[in-house]
Write an enzyme that holds these catalytic residues in place. Structure first.
Site, PDB file in Angstrom:
ATOM      1  N   ASN A   7      53.748 -27.148  49.137  1.00  0.00           N
ATOM      2  CA  ASN A   7      52.790 -26.643  48.146  1.00  0.00           C
ATOM      3  C   ASN A   7      51.490 -26.364  48.907  1.00  0.00           C
ATOM      4  O   ASN A   7      50.772 -27.300  49.270  1.00  0.00           O
ATOM      5  CB  ASN A   7      52.604 -27.718  47.072  1.00  0.00           C
ATOM      6  N   ARG A  95      56.230 -23.848  46.381  1.00  0.00           N
ATOM      7  CA  ARG A  95      55.654 -23.697  45.047  1.00  0.00           C
ATOM      8  C   ARG A  95      54.793 -22.433  45.065  1.00  0.00           C
ATOM      9  O   ARG A  95      53.882 -22.318  45.888  1.00  0.00           O
ATOM     10  CB  ARG A  95      54.791 -24.905  44.708  1.00  0.00           C
ATOM     11  N   HIS A 184      52.607 -24.930  34.898  1.00  0.00           N
ATOM     12  CA  HIS A 184      53.310 -26.229  34.877  1.00  0.00           C
ATOM     13  C   HIS A 184      54.782 -26.070  34.504  1.00  0.00           C
ATOM     14  O   HIS A 184      55.421 -27.020  34.040  1.00  0.00           O
ATOM     15  CB  HIS A 184      52.701 -27.215  33.835  1.00  0.00           C
ATOM     16  N   ARG A 245      38.497 -28.763  32.866  1.00  0.00           N
ATOM     17  CA  ARG A 245      38.561 -27.474  32.151  1.00  0.00           C
ATOM     18  C   ARG A 245      38.408 -27.699  30.652  1.00  0.00           C
ATOM     19  O   ARG A 245      38.926 -28.677  30.109  1.00  0.00           O
ATOM     20  CB  ARG A 245      39.902 -26.771  32.402  1.00  0.00           C
ATOM     21  N   GLU A 391      57.766 -32.690  40.164  1.00  0.00           N
ATOM     22  CA  GLU A 391      57.795 -31.248  40.384  1.00  0.00           C
ATOM     23  C   GLU A 391      58.411 -30.907  41.746  1.00  0.00           C
ATOM     24  O   GLU A 391      59.120 -29.918  41.881  1.00  0.00           O
ATOM     25  CB  GLU A 391      56.378 -30.679  40.273  1.00  0.00           C
TER      26      GLU A 391
END
Ligand code: ADP
Length: 411
Positions: A7, A95, A184, A245, A391
């Site tokens: 990633n 990813r 996601h 956020r 993940e």
């Protein structure tokens, strides 16, 4: 078979090496502050039933290529490594954040795939360029391994137009692909399958709401196992309240900030992405600290938690309406897996929808380690599960499935 998952961020490379026969991580780590003088590489060799061997190297990592080379050296190291030769790594799963509309599934990386990822840079200007760097660098260091791109957006490509189109002039979609994509996806897909396995039912027979609460946070409504809607939008900013956020706001708010507070576009961008959410309300984006502050009686921490959970509860109601019937609600991510009070608050008062948490079962998470647990009252119809996400493993599994029996030389 061994698969390396990578990633790549703008100044970091996160990695995990998996033995796919046992579905176990052999080693993992993070190269960070690439390009800065204070570079750091933390590598862990996983050891069965032990805490693992950790090696930390603090030295400048000038660029991603040098970073990956250092990682490879550790993977090959006689003490900290898990392989003897690079060629043991059959494939590399990358990813990739944005696959746009082109990718509904992972793809073996060839020129066409690279061009398509480049084309999506306007949709993910912060992520796709770094992901591409990771791919280019890995290709030079592992020329004989297959490279696979696994997209964050792919799982959500089943969303119908009524859920992915914004009520904006249609040509913005036609010409510039302005629409909801969702993110996601790897996590939502992974926990949904785990939940189906736990319930011993085919995923295609289940209506589910998956709630991923990490630093970023999003929810997905799955009808018959396929994504029907999700809270993140064209960017990861939309939807739930997150660490930094804001999630959903009045779309006219940026005009107010620009006109009345004379903020620039960059300042507004930073405000909504980096200084809002939990941090904006109570000063910290770390949920553990928010909970500590709330327990210490800080009113703004309490307010932050209320806003955070209210937004999730609101979307549970909305997605219940979207799905029309619900079999399962899944909590995952660092917060979803560990914060029992958050789970309880999100589900409070939803008994009429068949959603009721058992207080004692909800407490048991800490004892269960890495396993799925069920936390609904037995007398209620909606299964409420806590499923640890993974993940990286999902990327490795998808990579393995895609490469199947293909030889290294085919691409
Ligand atoms: P990322 O999105 O970066 O992968 P994680 O899924 O690891 O992040 O989630 C990080 C969040 O999980 C942080 O806000 C952290 O405070 C929170 N978290 C981790 N453990 C706990 C815990 N025991 N209780 C409450 N929150 C927790």
């Amino acid at each position: 078979m061994k698969i390396l998952v990578i990633n790549t961020g703008s100044s970091s490379i996160k990695y995990q090496l998996f033995d796919m026969d046992r579905q176990k991580a052999l080693s993992s780590g993070l190269a960070e502050k690439i390009g800065e003088s204070t570079g750091k590489l933390t590598h862990i060799k996983h050891v069965e039933k032990e805490t693992g061997l950790t090696k930390v190297i603090k030295e400048t990592i000038p660029d991603h290529r040098k970073g990956l080379l250092k990682i490879v050296n550790l993977l090959l190291d006689s003490k900290y490594g898990s392989i003897k030769e690079k060629s043991e790594i059959r494939a590399i799963g990358h990813r990739v954040v944005h696959g746009g509309e082109k990718f509904q599934a992972p793809a073996i990386i060839d020129r066409g795939v690279i061009t398509a990822i480049k084309k999506n840079i306007p949709l993910a200007p912060l992520h796709n360029p770094s992901n591409l760097t990771g791919i280019e660098v890995a290709k030079t260091i592992f020329p004989d391994s297959l490279q696979v791109a696994v997209f964050d957006t792919a799982f959500h490509q089943s969303i119908p137009p009524k859920a992915y189109l914004y009520a904006l002039p249609y040509e913005l979609y036609e010409k510039h692909k302005v629409r909801r994509y969702g993110f996601h996806g790897t996590s939502h897909g992974y926990v949904a399958q785990k939940a189906a396995d736990y319930l011993s039912k085919p995923l295609s027979e289940l209506n589910m709401i998956t709630i991923h609460l990490g630093n970023g946070a999003s929810m997905a409504a799955l009808k018959n196992g396929r994504c029907a809607d999700t809270t993140m939008g064209m960017t990861p900013l939309e939807g739930l309240v997150m660490g930094t956020r804001c999630g959903d706001i009045d779309p006219a708010l940026p005009f107010f900030l620009a006109n009345h507070l004379k903020m620039s576009l960059k300042e507004i961008d930073d405000l909504v992405n980096k200084d809002s959410g939990l941090k904006g309300i109570c000063g910290t984006n770390d949920m553990r600290e928010v909970i500590e502050k709330k327990n210490a009686g800080e009113p703004m921490a309490k307010t932050a938690l209320e806003i955070y959970c209210y937004r999730i509860k609101k979307y549970i109601g909305a997605y219940f309406a979207v799905l029309e019937s619900l079999d399962c609600l899944v909590f995952t991510g660092g917060i979803g897996e560990n914060a029992q009070d958050i789970r309880a608050l999100c589900c409070q008062g939803l008994t009429k929808l068949g959603i009721k948490i058992d207080i004692n079962k909800n407490k048991s998470r800490g004892d269960m380690g890495n396993k799925t647990i069920q936390i609904n009252s037995s007398d209620n119809e909606v299964n409420i599960l806590v499923v640890p996400t993974n993940e990286e493993l999902k990327i490795a599994l998808e990579t393995k499935e895609l490469i199947g029996s293909r030889s290294r030389l085919e691409t």
